[in-house]
Structure formats: C-alpha cells, structure tokens
Motif scaffolding. Structure first.
Motif, short mmCIF file in Angstrom:
data_model
loop_
_atom_site.label_atom_id
_atom_site.label_comp_id
_atom_site.label_asym_id
_atom_site.label_seq_id
_atom_site.Cartn_x
_atom_site.Cartn_y
_atom_site.Cartn_z
N LYS A 41 0.83 -1.19 0.00
CA LYS A 41 0.00 0.00 0.00
C LYS A 41 0.86 1.25 0.00
CE LYS A 41 -3.89 -2.12 0.04
NZ LYS A 41 -4.75 -2.07 -1.14
N GLU A 42 1.89 1.25 0.84
CA GLU A 42 2.78 2.40 0.91
C GLU A 42 3.52 2.61 -0.42
OE1 GLU A 42 3.45 4.60 3.73
OE2 GLU A 42 1.48 3.78 4.11
N LYS A 43 3.76 1.53 -1.13
CA LYS A 43 4.43 1.65 -2.42
C LYS A 43 3.56 2.41 -3.41
CE LYS A 43 6.53 -1.17 -6.07
NZ LYS A 43 6.80 -2.55 -6.55
N VAL A 44 2.26 2.25 -3.32
CA VAL A 44 1.36 2.96 -4.22
C VAL A 44 1.13 4.38 -3.72
CG1 VAL A 44 -0.88 2.93 -5.38
CG2 VAL A 44 0.22 0.77 -4.75
N LEU A 45 0.58 4.50 -2.53
CA LEU A 45 0.31 5.81 -1.92
C LEU A 45 0.57 5.71 -0.42
CD1 LEU A 45 -3.02 7.09 -3.55
CD2 LEU A 45 -0.73 8.04 -3.87
N THR A 46 1.26 6.66 0.14
CA THR A 46 1.46 6.66 1.58
C THR A 46 0.14 6.94 2.29
OG1 THR A 46 1.93 9.03 1.66
CG2 THR A 46 3.81 7.54 1.28
N ALA A 47 0.09 6.61 3.57
CA ALA A 47 -1.10 6.88 4.37
C ALA A 47 -1.43 8.37 4.34
CB ALA A 47 -0.89 6.40 5.80
N ARG A 48 -0.42 9.21 4.38
CA ARG A 48 -0.64 10.66 4.34
C ARG A 48 -1.29 11.08 3.03
NH1 ARG A 48 4.05 15.32 5.17
NH2 ARG A 48 2.64 17.13 4.97
N SER A 49 -0.81 10.53 1.92
CA SER A 49 -1.39 10.86 0.61
C SER A 49 -2.83 10.39 0.52
CB SER A 49 -0.56 10.22 -0.50
OG SER A 49 0.73 10.79 -0.57
N ARG A 50 -3.10 9.20 1.05
CA ARG A 50 -4.46 8.68 1.00
C ARG A 50 -5.40 9.56 1.82
NH1 ARG A 50 -1.63 3.71 2.04
NH2 ARG A 50 -2.69 3.38 4.04
N ARG A 51 -4.96 9.98 3.00
CA ARG A 51 -5.79 10.86 3.83
C ARG A 51 -6.04 12.20 3.13
NH1 ARG A 51 -2.42 8.85 8.02
NH2 ARG A 51 -1.17 10.77 7.94
N TYR A 52 -5.03 12.70 2.44
CA TYR A 52 -5.15 13.98 1.75
C TYR A 52 -6.23 13.91 0.67
CZ TYR A 52 -3.79 18.25 -0.72
OH TYR A 52 -3.80 19.49 -1.31
N LEU A 53 -6.19 12.87 -0.15
CA LEU A 53 -7.15 12.73 -1.23
C LEU A 53 -8.56 12.49 -0.69
CD1 LEU A 53 -8.02 12.62 -4.10
CD2 LEU A 53 -6.89 10.40 -4.36
N LEU A 54 -8.68 11.68 0.34
CA LEU A 54 -10.00 11.47 0.95
C LEU A 54 -10.54 12.78 1.54
CD1 LEU A 54 -9.54 8.03 2.73
CD2 LEU A 54 -11.03 8.53 0.77
N GLY A 55 -9.64 13.61 2.08
CA GLY A 55 -10.07 14.90 2.60
C GLY A 55 -10.65 15.78 1.52
N LEU A 56 -10.06 15.75 0.33
CA LEU A 56 -10.62 16.52 -0.80
C LEU A 56 -11.99 15.97 -1.19
CD1 LEU A 56 -7.46 16.95 -3.08
CD2 LEU A 56 -8.42 18.59 -1.44
N MET A 57 -12.12 14.65 -1.23
CA MET A 57 -13.41 14.05 -1.60
C MET A 57 -14.48 14.33 -0.54
SD MET A 57 -11.98 10.41 -3.10
CE MET A 57 -13.60 9.75 -3.53
N HIS A 58 -14.05 14.51 0.68
CA HIS A 58 -14.98 14.87 1.76
C HIS A 58 -15.45 16.31 1.63
CE1 HIS A 58 -16.86 14.71 5.70
NE2 HIS A 58 -16.16 15.76 6.09
N SER A 59 -14.68 17.14 0.90
CA SER A 59 -14.97 18.57 0.80
C SER A 59 -15.59 18.96 -0.53
CB SER A 59 -13.67 19.36 1.01
OG SER A 59 -13.09 19.07 2.26
N VAL A 60 -16.11 17.99 -1.29
CA VAL A 60 -16.75 18.29 -2.57
C VAL A 60 -17.91 19.26 -2.36
CG1 VAL A 60 -18.24 17.27 -4.35
CG2 VAL A 60 -16.07 16.20 -3.77
N THR A 61 -18.04 20.22 -3.26
CA THR A 61 -19.08 21.23 -3.16
C THR A 61 -20.47 20.60 -3.05
OG1 THR A 61 -19.92 23.26 -4.19
CG2 THR A 61 -19.36 21.45 -5.67
N PRO A 62 -21.36 21.15 -2.23
CA PRO A 62 -22.66 20.52 -1.98
C PRO A 62 -23.45 20.17 -3.23
CG PRO A 62 -22.29 22.27 -0.39
CD PRO A 62 -21.15 22.35 -1.38
N SER A 63 -23.37 20.98 -4.28
CA SER A 63 -24.15 20.72 -5.49
C SER A 63 -23.69 19.47 -6.23
CB SER A 63 -24.08 21.93 -6.43
OG SER A 63 -22.76 22.14 -6.88
N GLN A 64 -22.52 18.93 -5.86
CA GLN A 64 -22.00 17.74 -6.52
C GLN A 64 -21.94 16.54 -5.58
OE1 GLN A 64 -18.26 18.66 -8.49
NE2 GLN A 64 -19.07 20.54 -9.35
N ARG A 65 -22.71 16.57 -4.51
CA ARG A 65 -22.68 15.47 -3.54
C ARG A 65 -23.87 14.53 -3.69
NH1 ARG A 65 -18.96 16.23 0.48
NH2 ARG A 65 -20.11 15.05 2.03
N TRP A 66 -24.43 14.48 -4.88
CA TRP A 66 -25.53 13.56 -5.14
C TRP A 66 -24.96 12.16 -5.42
CZ3 TRP A 66 -24.23 11.87 -9.91
CH2 TRP A 66 -23.59 12.76 -10.79
#
Length: 303
Positions: free
Chosen positions: A178-203
C-alpha cells in the motif's frame, strides 16, 4: 451467467464479471460473516435496478463484514469526471518524496472539490500518461484505459477497477505494498478533498447515508452522441463502526436526472441494508442538466 473469483486488495470475492443491461442485471452479494445482510442487500439492489432502462454497473465492499456485491463489474464506461480521483492520486504518488507545491495543491483541490476541468487538464499535462499509467499498474486497475490525447474524460473505467482504487484509498493499515502505491498521508489527503466536494455535486452514492457516517464522493456526468448520458458516482463511507465503498456507473440514460435517480436508488438500498439500526437520510437535490465538460460536447437526440 458466468462467475469467477475476483481478487480485490488481497482477498477473493465472488461476483458477476460481465456487463449487462440493467433489466437483466442479477446482483450477487456475498459475506461469510454476515450472510443474512448479504442476502437482503442482494434483493434490495435487485429491486432498485428493476425497470431501469440503459446500462448500470455496481461494485460494493464492506470491509467490516467482508461483504461484496457485484453486477456488470467489468463493463467499460467513459469515465467523465470520476477519473479526476485517479489523476490526483497519480499526482500524490509522484510528489510523495518532495511534497506538493502550492500550485499543485490548488489544482488538486479544484479538480476534486469543484470538478474543475482546467485544473485537471493542467495536471494531466504535467504528469504525462506514463505516471498516470504507473499508478493504474500499481493499484491493479488492469481494465482501465486512459483517454486519447488530452481527452482524459474519455478514459475507459470499470466498476471493478474503481472499487480497487477506493479500497486502496481507505485502507487504514500501512502494508508495504500500500505504501508503495500511496502513503497513508497521501491517502488521507485525497480522501479529505473528496470529503470537501461542493454541496451541489454530492448527489449519487451518498443518498440515504445515515447521520454520523462520513462521506467521500466524486461524480461524473457527461452526455455523448452514443449511450446518451454517462452518470457515475464513487463513494466511501466510514464512522459509527462503518467502513464501506460503493461504485455505481451508468450510461444509456435519457437525462442526467434519470441517471442520478438510478444511482440513488441503489445507494439508498445499500445504506439501509448496511446500517439497519439507524434511520437514513434520503435528500435529493435538484440538479442542472449541464455536462461536466470532461469531453467535447456532442448533442444527444432529444436533449
């Protein structure tokens, strides 16, 4: 219908591997830990798909219950904006040793949270196909085909591969591969962006998620001359002892709204079955029937 074992993040799950029209789709959910929930969910997904026109694929995995559901998992679709998760993941992998620049952070945030196409094109150009393909190879996304030239929105994806990507992002351990693909920090960062998607696109896949469960989502919506509207939704959900991912890909939709309704029927069935002790929220917001712009405009008959 043919069946076989499919490897997903180190485990084997049984599922349908052929893409089929929704009318003939027969979802299969399996779980040695929670067979009753798997049986109920299989029936509810089947009901959610009943009567739908067009084509739909579903992939779901509940890590806590070791429960998986598959229908049409190998069918390819134009990715539309869902490929932005892959592109940003490739960016994060390329920058793991040096860290993201301020510009890269801005582009990544715009691409995921606002589905900004200019930002995505800039990242696509910066990374080049080789770096993005390397991410696909390491993640085991063997059926994904990058779009031609600069047409990243025409990347060919499958529900199976998109679920692999979500499972990679949501792993809590730090296993070496897993670390070879993406570190835990990178995975958390991307999930954080997906958590912050603008409300109009959260359908889409978040429809019906109960309170207290955290949502990470990325959608795509693109009309083309063939197959009408492509409408897709990727979602991961955690909290309240929950840890599951859901991918729903569709095309052949007469409208964007029709595709969203189809996805949300599946999503509501999934959230209800996986969270039987909580009351689900199922709030549908109106959407504007405008392409996400991930590929050149093509008029669709009747649209």
């Amino acid at each position: 219908m043919p069946m076989r074992a499919i490897a997903v993040s180190g485990g084997l799950v049984a599922g349908l591997i052929v893409g089929v029209p929704a009318a003939a789709a027969e979802p299969v959910c399996t779980s040695e830990i929670s067979p009753k929930i798997a049986k109920r969910l299989s029936g509810e997904i089947r009901s959610a798909l009943r009567g739908r026109s067009g084509t739909i694929s579903v992939a779901l995995y509940d890590r806590e219950r070791h429960l998986s559901c598959w229908v049409g998992a190998s069918r390819r679709y134009d990715s539309a904006s869902t490929v932005k998760v892959t592109i940003v993941a490739a960016l994060l992998r390329s920058a793991q040793k040096r860290g993201l620049t301020a510009r890269e952070k801005s582009l990544a945030r715009a691409a995921i949270t606002r589905s900004d196409n200019n930002a995505t094109s800039a990242l696509w150009s910066q990374l080049g196909r080789a770096r993005i393909q390397r991410l696909l190879d390491l993640a085991g996304m063997k059926s994904t085909r990058l779009g031609p030239g600069g047409l990243w929105g025409l990347t060919q994806i499958t529900a199976h591969d998109e679920l692999r990507l979500l499972m990679l992002l949501t792993r809590k351990d730090t296993a070496k591969y897993k670390e070879k693909v993406l570190t835990a920090r990178s995975r958390r960062y991307l999930l954080g962006l997906m958590h912050s998607v603008t409300p109009s696109q959260r359908w889409g896949t978040p429809a019906g998620v109960p309170k207290g469960v955290s949502v990470h989502v990325k959608n795509g919506w693109l009309p083309r001359r063939t197959h009408g509207w492509r409408v897709h939704s990727l979602g991961t959900f955690d909290g309240r002892k929950r840890d599951y991912m859901l991918v729903v890909l569709t095309h052949g939709n007469s409208s964007m709204s029709y595709g969203i309704r189809s996805i949300e029927r599946v999503a509501h069935a999934a959230h209800s079955a996986l969270n039987p002790e909580t009351s689900a929220r199922f709030l549908r917001s109106p959407v504007e029937e405008i392409s996400d712009g991930s590929a050149p405009f093509e008029p669709v008959d009747g649209w």
